[in-house]
Design a protein around this motif. Structure first.
Motif, mmCIF file in Angstrom:
data_model
loop_
_atom_site.group_PDB
_atom_site.id
_atom_site.type_symbol
_atom_site.label_atom_id
_atom_site.label_comp_id
_atom_site.label_asym_id
_atom_site.label_seq_id
_atom_site.Cartn_x
_atom_site.Cartn_y
_atom_site.Cartn_z
ATOM 1 N N GLU A 142 0.821 -1.201 0.000
ATOM 2 C CA GLU A 142 0.000 0.000 0.000
ATOM 3 C C GLU A 142 0.863 1.262 0.000
ATOM 4 N N GLY A 143 2.009 1.189 0.666
ATOM 5 C CA GLY A 143 2.932 2.323 0.645
ATOM 6 C C GLY A 143 3.429 2.606 -0.757
ATOM 7 N N TYR A 144 3.758 1.508 -1.512
ATOM 8 C CA TYR A 144 4.178 1.689 -2.892
ATOM 9 C C TYR A 144 3.075 2.340 -3.716
ATOM 10 N N GLU A 145 1.853 1.887 -3.518
ATOM 11 C CA GLU A 145 0.736 2.421 -4.289
ATOM 12 C C GLU A 145 0.547 3.904 -3.995
ATOM 13 N N ALA A 146 0.656 4.286 -2.714
ATOM 14 C CA ALA A 146 0.521 5.693 -2.344
ATOM 15 C C ALA A 146 1.639 6.512 -2.980
ATOM 16 N N GLY A 147 2.810 5.950 -2.998
ATOM 17 C CA GLY A 147 3.943 6.653 -3.609
ATOM 18 C C GLY A 147 3.733 6.876 -5.086
ATOM 19 N N ARG A 148 3.150 5.875 -5.796
ATOM 20 C CA ARG A 148 2.886 6.040 -7.218
ATOM 21 C C ARG A 148 1.898 7.174 -7.472
ATOM 22 N N ARG A 149 0.978 7.384 -6.513
ATOM 23 C CA ARG A 149 0.002 8.472 -6.650
ATOM 24 C C ARG A 149 0.602 9.815 -6.254
ATOM 25 N N GLY A 150 1.824 9.809 -5.706
ATOM 26 C CA GLY A 150 2.428 11.037 -5.216
ATOM 27 C C GLY A 150 1.936 11.414 -3.835
ATOM 28 N N ASP A 151 1.269 10.493 -3.164
ATOM 29 C CA ASP A 151 0.755 10.746 -1.814
ATOM 30 C C ASP A 151 1.811 10.273 -0.817
ATOM 31 N N TYR A 152 2.836 11.106 -0.590
ATOM 32 C CA TYR A 152 3.960 10.682 0.225
ATOM 33 C C TYR A 152 3.594 10.546 1.700
ATOM 34 N N ALA A 153 2.639 11.356 2.157
ATOM 35 C CA ALA A 153 2.246 11.261 3.560
ATOM 36 C C ALA A 153 1.628 9.891 3.837
ATOM 37 N N SER A 154 0.758 9.428 2.927
ATOM 38 C CA SER A 154 0.157 8.102 3.113
ATOM 39 C C SER A 154 1.213 7.010 2.967
ATOM 40 N N ALA A 155 2.146 7.199 2.017
ATOM 41 C CA ALA A 155 3.207 6.208 1.841
ATOM 42 C C ALA A 155 4.017 6.075 3.123
ATOM 43 N N LEU A 156 4.323 7.217 3.744
ATOM 44 C CA LEU A 156 5.103 7.190 4.975
ATOM 45 C C LEU A 156 4.353 6.449 6.074
ATOM 46 N N ARG A 157 3.041 6.691 6.173
ATOM 47 C CA ARG A 157 2.251 6.014 7.211
ATOM 48 C C ARG A 157 2.238 4.503 6.997
ATOM 49 N N GLU A 158 2.255 4.061 5.750
ATOM 50 C CA GLU A 158 2.231 2.617 5.466
ATOM 51 C C GLU A 158 3.613 1.989 5.678
ATOM 52 N N PHE A 159 4.660 2.705 5.229
ATOM 53 C CA PHE A 159 5.997 2.127 5.314
ATOM 54 C C PHE A 159 6.516 2.058 6.756
ATOM 55 N N GLN A 160 6.163 3.061 7.570
ATOM 56 C CA GLN A 160 6.749 3.159 8.904
ATOM 57 C C GLN A 160 6.504 1.905 9.748
ATOM 58 N N PRO A 161 5.249 1.489 9.925
ATOM 59 C CA PRO A 161 5.043 0.294 10.764
ATOM 60 C C PRO A 161 5.615 -0.971 10.121
ATOM 61 N N ALA A 162 5.534 -1.059 8.776
ATOM 62 C CA ALA A 162 6.086 -2.244 8.112
ATOM 63 C C ALA A 162 7.599 -2.299 8.309
ATOM 64 N N ALA A 163 8.256 -1.146 8.218
ATOM 65 C CA ALA A 163 9.701 -1.104 8.407
ATOM 66 C C ALA A 163 10.066 -1.453 9.839
ATOM 67 N N GLU A 164 9.299 -0.918 10.781
ATOM 68 C CA GLU A 164 9.572 -1.221 12.184
ATOM 69 C C GLU A 164 9.314 -2.682 12.501
ATOM 70 N N GLY A 165 8.459 -3.307 11.663
ATOM 71 C CA GLY A 165 8.183 -4.732 11.844
ATOM 72 C C GLY A 165 9.221 -5.619 11.188
#
Length: 567
Positions: free
Chosen positions: A66-89
């Motif tokens: 989902e973070g990748y998808e948000a990034g493709r849309r240029g929605d970096y704030a949503s991408a960050l919210r998706e990547f952060q917990p996945a990265a911490e996991g």
């Protein structure tokens, strides 16, 4: 943002090369995200492919996808919210994407230190992409303290897993001895592995290794193969190298037109070596009619970008008034720029201007310092100039023995002026026992390289039947001196000028015929020897075919070869 690549932007001198599309397992990654870059992202990635370009495969984890998808849309704030917990996991693809966002400031304030921390988390999991990027951060001192050994360590971890960018970077570090011992064999080994995976920068460097015989046996055909492989991907350095290959005839017949084609392609991409070499080709009419105006533009563009060989060439143009209005002060200025970069030709030429007071106040001590700096780099013209200053007592006491030593060092490198100067010592018995045979040998060797003063001096020896010349031949001697005079007037240091009034009308006509024959033949010595037979001696050392025959102590390369140290 490109949510897949964790891509570190290289320095401005780095050229773009093909991206690595290998995952940690060596399988090709999905390309859906990389084909959906926004225009803003594309602009930010143009220079981003050479040093640490790695592409992450789409993760099966929902948050990362989902973070990748948000990034493709240029929605970096949503991408960050998706990547952060996945990265911490512990999702290393999310860690890579998060590191990329912090490195380049997508959706967050750029923070290289935080980027380095996330790269390290993925690198510690064995991800070769993260290891490559972390190595680059250490090499550049970006977000971490600069540490070449640490950079090499991470490059090695990724290179051992087959990551081509890491292999290429490790090749470079081995080549220059940064973070690892200098080792041409290792440099060639890692370049080969990366080149075989299609990385253009490695293909280019491997071509240079085969051209120079660095870490591999010299092989012009193999060098050509790798240059073409990289050039076909649009690599500007490889295109420039092909221009050099066809210009010099290395592994292929010389073809100035083909050389010009490759140089034009490379110069259009802004490669300074190609800009310089293209300018020199146009200045000398190689591959196309001579075009001084275009030549000056290309050489100046390269020089203004800071490319030292072009600065030397522009200085030579101002010194000679070729394609520009002669201006000795401008010549000095460009030589100084090149010399400040440690360029040996620039140092030598600046020394020449200083010792002659051309465009700058005469200063023999300063000139000698410049000559010595250039000589330490193996510049034969500088060695010859030091010898001349020792012979004349310029900037140092007169010392014929020291002069002879420097002349011999330069002569061993094929330097025509040094051969002429050494031969003059023998002709005059200056610091050595007079030896006319040795003198004629030296004059012949330098004459074969086209050096005008040597032809003048050889003419004197021929006219007087000295040094094993079969018979005295005044007409031939005067013809040789007239040939030399057309290139440059004789200087006081040369042997005496012959008196044409001593010729009979018949000999005067014969001398004019010989001059025409000399000018029509590419081999002046062959014409001379056909008249009276060769002398009963050989040259002191074999003449260097195509050697630089400048007679004024200045040095300048017409075509700059490719360099393996370009990143």
């Amino acid at each position: 943002m490109n949510p897949l690549p964790a891509c570190i932007a290289p320095t401005a001198s780095v050229r773009t090369s093909r991206r690595s599309n290998r995952s940690a397992s060596g399988m090709a990654c999905a390309s859906t995200a990389s084909s959906a870059l926004t225009s803003a992202t594309s602009a930010g990635l143009l220079a981003c492919a050479t040093l640490a370009l790695v592409v992450a495969c789409v993760s099966a984890r929902a948050g990362t996808a989902e973070g990748y998808e948000a990034g493709r849309r240029g929605d970096y704030a949503s991408a960050l919210r998706e990547f952060q917990p996945a990265a911490e996991g512990g999702d290393r693809d999310a860690q890579l994407a998060l590191a990329d966002m912090y490195l380049r400031g997508y959706g967050v304030t750029a923070d290289p230190a935080t980027a380095a921390r996330w790269f390290r988390k993925a690198a510690d999991q064995g991800d070769p992409r993260a290891q490559t990027n972390l190595g680059f951060l250490y090499e550049q001192g970006k977000g971490v303290a600069r540490d070449f050994e640490e950079a090499a360590k991470w490059y090695r971890k990724a290179a051992d897993q087959g990551e081509p960018t890491a292999q290429s970077n490790l090749s470079y570090m081995a080549l220059i001895g940064r973070g690892v011992p200098q080792d041409d064999t290792q440099a060639a080994h890692w370049a080969t592995l990366a080149a075989q995976q299609g990385l253009a920068v490695a293909q280019y460097r491997l071509g240079v290794f085969y051209t120079n015989g660095q870490g591999v046996e010299r092989d012009d055909a193999t060098a050509l193969h790798w240059y073409k492989a990289a050039a076909d991907q649009g690599d500007a350095r490889a295109q420039s190298a092909l221009g050099w290959v066809y210009s010099e005839g290395r592994g292929v017949p010389r073809d100035p037109a083909v050389a010009l084609h490759w140089l034009q392609l490379s110069a259009a991409q802004g490669d300074p070596t190609a800009e310089h070499n293209l300018g020199m080709a146009e200045l000398n009419g190689r591959g196309a009619p001579r075009d001084p105006a275009s030549a000056e533009r290309w050489i100046r563009k390269s020089a203004e970008s800071g490319y030292a060989p072009a600065q030397v060439s522009l200085g030579l143009m101002y010194a000679a008034g070729d394609a520009v209005i002669a201006d000795e002060k401008q010549a000095v200025d460009w030589y100084q720029k090149a010399a400040a970069q440690g360029n040996a030709s620039g140092q030598n030429n600046l020394g020449w201007m200083l010792t002659n007071g051309l465009g700058i106040a005469r200063d023999d001590a300063a000139a000698l310092r410049e000559f010595r700096l250039a000589a330490r780099k193996g510049n034969a013209f500088a060695m010859d100039n030091i010898g001349w200053m020792a012979e004349e007592g310029r900037g140092q006491p007169v010392d014929a023995t020291e002069a002879q030593r420097w002349y011999r060092l330069a002569e061993a490198r094929g330097n025509a002026p040094a051969r002429n100067h050494l031969a003059l010592l023998y002709a005059r018995g200056k610091g050595v026992t007079r030896d006319d045979v040795a003198a004629v040998g030296g004059f012949r060797a330098a004459s074969a390289q086209g050096l005008a003063p040597a032809r003048h001096n050889l003419g004197y020896m021929v006219a007087n039947g000295l040094g094993g010349v079969p018979r005295a031949d005044l007409a031939a001697g005067i013809a040789l001196q007239n040939l030399a005079r057309e290139a440059s007037p004789p200087s006081p240091e040369e042997l005496p000028t012959l008196d044409p009034s001593r010729l009979t009308p018949a000999d005067r006509a014969r001398s004019e015929q010989l001059l025409a024959a000399f000018k029509a033949s590419p081999n002046v010595l062959a014409v001379l020897d056909s008249i009276a037979g060769p002398p009963g001696i050989n040259s002191l050392v074999p003449a260097t075919v195509g050697g630089n025959a400048s007679s004024n102590g200045a040095d300048g390369n017409t075509v700059a070869p490719p360099s393996a140290t370009q990143r």
